[in-house]
Write an enzyme that holds these catalytic residues in place. Structure first.
Site, PDB file in Angstrom:
ATOM      1  N   ARG A 165      43.930  33.132  34.512  1.00 40.04           N
ATOM      2  CA  ARG A 165      43.978  34.055  35.662  1.00 40.04           C
ATOM      3  C   ARG A 165      45.395  34.264  36.182  1.00 40.04           C
ATOM      4  NH1 ARG A 165      39.033  33.263  39.570  1.00 40.04           N
ATOM      5  NH2 ARG A 165      37.369  33.050  38.075  1.00 40.04           N
ATOM      6  N   ASP A 173      36.066  39.175  53.623  1.00 37.13           N
ATOM      7  CA  ASP A 173      36.399  38.345  52.464  1.00 37.13           C
ATOM      8  C   ASP A 173      37.883  38.003  52.560  1.00 37.13           C
ATOM      9  OD1 ASP A 173      34.857  37.917  49.530  1.00 37.13           O
ATOM     10  OD2 ASP A 173      37.028  37.687  49.469  1.00 37.13           O
TER      11      ASP A 173
END
Ligand code: SAM
Length: 278
Positions: free
Chosen positions: A32, A143
């Site tokens: 990632r 979020d």
């Protein structure tokens, strides 16, 4: 990656998102973060801690932590919580004076499917019950990841995303085709608002909610962090409100502020001493 790099990066993530990166997730860090290393012209992960400690390292640390969040979501995820929500909203509507909005919160909303699923249920309730039609509704999605909040605000989903959880009739009724994508219709999206917010922060500014969904995020936290987040969410719930957790999550043993629903697994209400006047 040397052990001290892994420990440092895991601590940076835990401080910022609460997420625990296990030793078995070293591979995830490598895959990632590869694009970030490339952009920053860093030779490998071992070069990253120095960059994060440097002046202006904080923005990069935040970006790194967000890249390591898991944003998996789907419409009407797991089905059952949404089946339970329908009659619960009818009951809350009946219990509220006219003019008082129903407030719903999708905490850790990712790309917005949970909040839009709530909005679709509310649209269906309004269509089925003229009394419900006049009820003002506010849905907040929050979020930690700015990227997913951007996507939630756009309300545009791929064919793959809309195939997960949306009945065909709901898709054609509540979404409009836009090229190869599907956009939530404006009348469904109108009651939804999306903000970036960290569950570890002070969330009192958002006010109190009738319904909170905080699903599939506590699993990434350690026990003290789960307890802290649950206490924070309980503070934001109205006296007869309901908190919904994910299928693999529980509040039992983590806080006295919440009690499980008598019959429905994963649903919690406020324990009596926490109940404040509505
Ligand atoms: C697996 S998704 C769950 C999405 C949705 N609730 C569902 O159940 O489908 C978890 C989300 O939690 C967010 N998240 C992780 N840590 C967070 C934090 N400390 N504060 C707010 N959101 C966080 C991630 O960015 C991610 O989008």
């Amino acid at each position: 990656m040397i052990a001290s790099t892994f420990d440092f990066l895991a601590a940076v993530v835990k401080d910022r998102t609460g997420g625990v990166i296990g030793a078995d997730q070293r591979y995830m860090l490598e895959t990632r973060l590869a694009p970030l290393l490339k952009r920053e012209a860093l030779r490998d992960l071992d070069a990253l801690p120095a960059r994060l400690r440097a002046p202006q390292g904080e923005a990069l640390a935040q970006e790194m932590a967000e890249l390591l969040t898991t944003n998996e979501s789907s419409f009407f995820r797991d089905g059952r919580p949404f089946d339970h929500l329908r009659p619960l909203l009818r009951g809350l509507h009946a219990a509220r004076p006219a003019g008082q909005p129903l407030r719903l919160w999708s905490a850790a909303c990712s790309t917005g499917q949970e909040a839009y699923s709530m909005a679709i249920i509310l649209a269906e309730l309004a269509e089925g019950d003229p009394g419900f039609r006049g009820r003002r509704v506010e849905i907040l999605g929050t979020d930690i990841s700015a990227r997913v909040i951007g996507r939630a605000r756009a309300g545009v989903f791929t064919p793959f995303e809309v195939q997960r959880g949306l009945p065909a009739a709901t898709l054609t009724r509540r979404f409009q085709e836009e090229g190869a994508q599907w956009r939530v219709k404006p009348e469904v999206a109108a009651c939804c608002r999306f903000e970036r917010a960290n569950l570890l922060a002070d969330l009192r500014g958002f006010g109190r909610f009738d319904v909170i969904f905080c699903r599939n995020v506590l699993i990434y936290f350690d026990v003290p962090t789960k307890a802290r987040v649950l206490r924070g969410l309980a503070q934001q719930l109205v006296a007869d409100g309901a908190l919904y957790l994910g299928a693999a999550e529980t509040a039992i043993g983590l806080t006295d502020a919440l009690v499980p629903h008598a019959t429905e697994r994963g649903v919690y209400g406020l324990a009596a001493p926490q109940r404040l006047p509505a």
